[in-house]
Design a protein around this motif. Structure first.
Motif, PDB file in Angstrom:
ATOM      1  N   GLU A  24       0.858  -1.183   0.000  1.00 54.83           N
ATOM      2  CA  GLU A  24       0.000   0.000   0.000  1.00 54.83           C
ATOM      3  C   GLU A  24       0.894   1.232   0.000  1.00 54.83           C
ATOM      4  O   GLU A  24       1.955   1.250   0.604  1.00 54.83           O
ATOM      5  N   SER A  25       0.439   2.293  -0.656  1.00 55.60           N
ATOM      6  CA  SER A  25       1.274   3.488  -0.768  1.00 55.60           C
ATOM      7  C   SER A  25       1.544   4.135   0.581  1.00 55.60           C
ATOM      8  O   SER A  25       2.576   4.772   0.767  1.00 55.60           O
ATOM      9  N   SER A  26       0.648   3.958   1.558  1.00 60.40           N
ATOM     10  CA  SER A  26       0.875   4.565   2.870  1.00 60.40           C
ATOM     11  C   SER A  26       2.086   3.979   3.577  1.00 60.40           C
ATOM     12  O   SER A  26       2.702   4.643   4.401  1.00 60.40           O
ATOM     13  N   GLU A  27       2.446   2.744   3.256  1.00 61.57           N
ATOM     14  CA  GLU A  27       3.616   2.124   3.860  1.00 61.57           C
ATOM     15  C   GLU A  27       4.893   2.442   3.090  1.00 61.57           C
ATOM     16  O   GLU A  27       5.984   2.097   3.523  1.00 61.57           O
ATOM     17  N   ARG A  28       4.750   3.090   1.957  1.00 62.51           N
ATOM     18  CA  ARG A  28       5.906   3.436   1.120  1.00 62.51           C
ATOM     19  C   ARG A  28       6.190   4.933   1.128  1.00 62.51           C
ATOM     20  O   ARG A  28       7.183   5.375   0.596  1.00 62.51           O
ATOM     21  N   ARG A  29       5.296   5.718   1.709  1.00 57.22           N
ATOM     22  CA  ARG A  29       5.390   7.175   1.682  1.00 57.22           C
ATOM     23  C   ARG A  29       5.959   7.682   3.008  1.00 57.22           C
ATOM     24  O   ARG A  29       5.440   7.379   4.078  1.00 57.22           O
ATOM     25  N   LEU A  30       7.023   8.476   2.921  1.00 59.42           N
ATOM     26  CA  LEU A  30       7.688   9.020   4.102  1.00 59.42           C
ATOM     27  C   LEU A  30       7.442  10.515   4.232  1.00 59.42           C
ATOM     28  O   LEU A  30       7.435  11.240   3.237  1.00 59.42           O
ATOM     29  N   TYR A  31       7.281  10.947   5.461  1.00 58.07           N
ATOM     30  CA  TYR A  31       7.280  12.373   5.799  1.00 58.07           C
ATOM     31  C   TYR A  31       8.720  12.714   6.161  1.00 58.07           C
ATOM     32  O   TYR A  31       9.365  12.000   6.933  1.00 58.07           O
ATOM     33  N   VAL A  32       9.245  13.794   5.602  1.00 55.59           N
ATOM     34  CA  VAL A  32      10.592  14.262   5.918  1.00 55.59           C
ATOM     35  C   VAL A  32      10.453  15.686   6.437  1.00 55.59           C
ATOM     36  O   VAL A  32      10.018  16.582   5.703  1.00 55.59           O
ATOM     37  N   GLY A  33      10.771  15.887   7.689  1.00 51.18           N
ATOM     38  CA  GLY A  33      10.603  17.199   8.305  1.00 51.18           C
ATOM     39  C   GLY A  33      11.896  17.781   8.818  1.00 51.18           C
ATOM     40  O   GLY A  33      12.942  17.138   8.815  1.00 51.18           O
ATOM     41  N   ASN A  34      11.806  19.030   9.262  1.00 55.18           N
ATOM     42  CA  ASN A  34      12.934  19.802   9.783  1.00 55.18           C
ATOM     43  C   ASN A  34      14.000  20.004   8.705  1.00 55.18           C
ATOM     44  O   ASN A  34      15.196  19.973   8.979  1.00 55.18           O
ATOM     45  N   ILE A  35      13.538  20.231   7.475  1.00 59.04           N
ATOM     46  CA  ILE A  35      14.451  20.436   6.350  1.00 59.04           C
ATOM     47  C   ILE A  35      14.900  21.893   6.336  1.00 59.04           C
ATOM     48  O   ILE A  35      14.071  22.808   6.350  1.00 59.04           O
ATOM     49  N   PRO A 101      18.851  18.064  12.451  1.00 62.58           N
ATOM     50  CA  PRO A 101      18.485  16.647  12.376  1.00 62.58           C
ATOM     51  C   PRO A 101      17.168  16.461  11.624  1.00 62.58           C
ATOM     52  O   PRO A 101      16.167  17.100  11.950  1.00 62.58           O
ATOM     53  N   LEU A 102      17.185  15.615  10.621  1.00 66.31           N
ATOM     54  CA  LEU A 102      15.970  15.348   9.860  1.00 66.31           C
ATOM     55  C   LEU A 102      15.005  14.505  10.684  1.00 66.31           C
ATOM     56  O   LEU A 102      15.421  13.648  11.463  1.00 66.31           O
ATOM     57  N   VAL A 103      13.730  14.740  10.498  1.00 67.83           N
ATOM     58  CA  VAL A 103      12.685  13.923  11.091  1.00 67.83           C
ATOM     59  C   VAL A 103      12.093  13.116   9.942  1.00 67.83           C
ATOM     60  O   VAL A 103      11.534  13.679   9.007  1.00 67.83           O
ATOM     61  N   VAL A 104      12.254  11.796  10.007  1.00 73.48           N
ATOM     62  CA  VAL A 104      11.761  10.935   8.938  1.00 73.48           C
ATOM     63  C   VAL A 104      10.873   9.872   9.570  1.00 73.48           C
ATOM     64  O   VAL A 104      11.298   9.175  10.497  1.00 73.48           O
ATOM     65  N   GLU A 114       5.403  15.243  18.286  1.00 74.23           N
ATOM     66  CA  GLU A 114       6.635  15.355  17.512  1.00 74.23           C
ATOM     67  C   GLU A 114       6.474  16.360  16.380  1.00 74.23           C
ATOM     68  O   GLU A 114       7.343  17.185  16.135  1.00 74.23           O
ATOM     69  N   THR A 115       5.351  16.315  15.688  1.00 72.66           N
ATOM     70  CA  THR A 115       5.101  17.239  14.591  1.00 72.66           C
ATOM     71  C   THR A 115       5.073  18.669  15.103  1.00 72.66           C
ATOM     72  O   THR A 115       5.662  19.565  14.501  1.00 72.66           O
ATOM     73  N   ALA A 116       4.394  18.906  16.221  1.00 75.10           N
ATOM     74  CA  ALA A 116       4.298  20.253  16.779  1.00 75.10           C
ATOM     75  C   ALA A 116       5.665  20.774  17.210  1.00 75.10           C
ATOM     76  O   ALA A 116       6.008  21.925  16.952  1.00 75.10           O
ATOM     77  N   GLU A 117       6.471  19.907  17.842  1.00 78.34           N
ATOM     78  CA  GLU A 117       7.793  20.340  18.290  1.00 78.34           C
ATOM     79  C   GLU A 117       8.686  20.683  17.112  1.00 78.34           C
ATOM     80  O   GLU A 117       9.385  21.686  17.120  1.00 78.34           O
ATOM     81  N   ASN A 118       8.671  19.866  16.066  1.00 79.11           N
ATOM     82  CA  ASN A 118       9.499  20.127  14.902  1.00 79.11           C
ATOM     83  C   ASN A 118       9.011  21.342  14.141  1.00 79.11           C
ATOM     84  O   ASN A 118       9.804  22.110  13.618  1.00 79.11           O
ATOM     85  N   SER A 119       7.716  21.537  14.091  1.00 79.07           N
ATOM     86  CA  SER A 119       7.155  22.715  13.439  1.00 79.07           C
ATOM     87  C   SER A 119       7.600  23.972  14.177  1.00 79.07           C
ATOM     88  O   SER A 119       7.930  24.974  13.568  1.00 79.07           O
ATOM     89  N   ALA A 120       7.630  23.905  15.502  1.00 79.57           N
ATOM     90  CA  ALA A 120       8.052  25.055  16.298  1.00 79.57           C
ATOM     91  C   ALA A 120       9.508  25.396  16.020  1.00 79.57           C
ATOM     92  O   ALA A 120       9.878  26.559  15.924  1.00 79.57           O
ATOM     93  N   ARG A 121      10.344  24.354  15.868  1.00 84.02           N
ATOM     94  CA  ARG A 121      11.760  24.605  15.592  1.00 84.02           C
ATOM     95  C   ARG A 121      11.961  25.221  14.216  1.00 84.02           C
ATOM     96  O   ARG A 121      12.813  26.071  14.042  1.00 84.02           O
ATOM     97  N   THR A 122      11.184  24.799  13.228  1.00 82.34           N
ATOM     98  CA  THR A 122      11.403  25.291  11.874  1.00 82.34           C
ATOM     99  C   THR A 122      10.752  26.628  11.615  1.00 82.34           C
ATOM    100  O   THR A 122      11.289  27.447  10.901  1.00 82.34           O
ATOM    101  N   SER A 123       9.577  26.884  12.204  1.00 84.42           N
ATOM    102  CA  SER A 123       8.875  28.124  11.888  1.00 84.42           C
ATOM    103  C   SER A 123       8.706  29.062  13.063  1.00 84.42           C
ATOM    104  O   SER A 123       8.319  30.204  12.879  1.00 84.42           O
TER     105      SER A 123
END
Length: 172
Positions: A24-35, A101-104, A114-123
């Motif tokens: 399934e595509s959901s198991e193949r799709r990665l989120y890459v954050g803190n870029i 550090p990348l969040v993958v 985790e998303t909120a913390e990384n969003s705070a660091r980037t924006s």
């Protein structure tokens, strides 16, 4: 001008499994954050291509405001197999790119904190749906207020350069 600040590695270091075409595509799709904003779409692809065949990637850009056209700090990468995605997640999560550090993680994984913390660091702004403590919520509010003040200041400066600001006494 593209700045390539990722410390590379050889594609020979990592094997990939080409089996599993029916994943399934959901198991193949990665989120890459803190870029970092200096990392381009092409650089992101080069960083993740050693782990397998990339079927698609979504490199998100700001569509409005003063940052229009600039990277938003996260992207999605979809591999042809879930094994390739898992390998990329394992090898790239926490890897430093331009000093950050990348969040993958799998795009389907839910991790609001985790998303909120990384969003705070980037924006500098946190949009937290859940909170672990009242101090973190207060930080979130402070970050939001600071971001709004900075945006207002930037808008005022842009407006004063273009023309003299108009005074509004009241709206009838």
């Amino acid at each position: 001008m593209t700045i390539n600040c990722f410390i590379g590695f050889s594609t020979q270091d990592y094997g990939t499994d080409s089996n599993g075409m029916s994943d399934e595509s959901s198991e193949r799709r990665l989120y890459v954050g803190n870029i970092d904003h200096r990392i381009s779409e092409a650089t992101l692809i080069k960083m993740f291509s050693p782990f397998g065949k990339i079927e698609s990637e979504d490199f998100l850009l700001h569509t409005r405001g003063p940052k229009r056209g600039e990277p938003r700090g996260f992207a999605f990468v979809q591999y042809s197999t879930k094994e390739e995605a898992r390998l990329a997640k394992e090898k790239m999560h926490g890897k430093l790119a331009c000093g950050r550090p990348l969040v993958v993680r799998l795009a389907s994984e839910k991790s609001a904190v985790e998303t909120a913390e990384n969003s705070a660091r980037t924006s500098g702004v946190t949009n937290r749906s859940t909170s672990s403590s009242s101090s973190s919520v207060q930080m979130s509010r402070s970050a939001k207020i600071a971001a709004i003040k900075n945006k207002l200041k930037a808008l005022e400066e842009d407006g004063s350069r273009a023309k003299k600001p108009k005074q509004l006494d009241s709206i009838s």
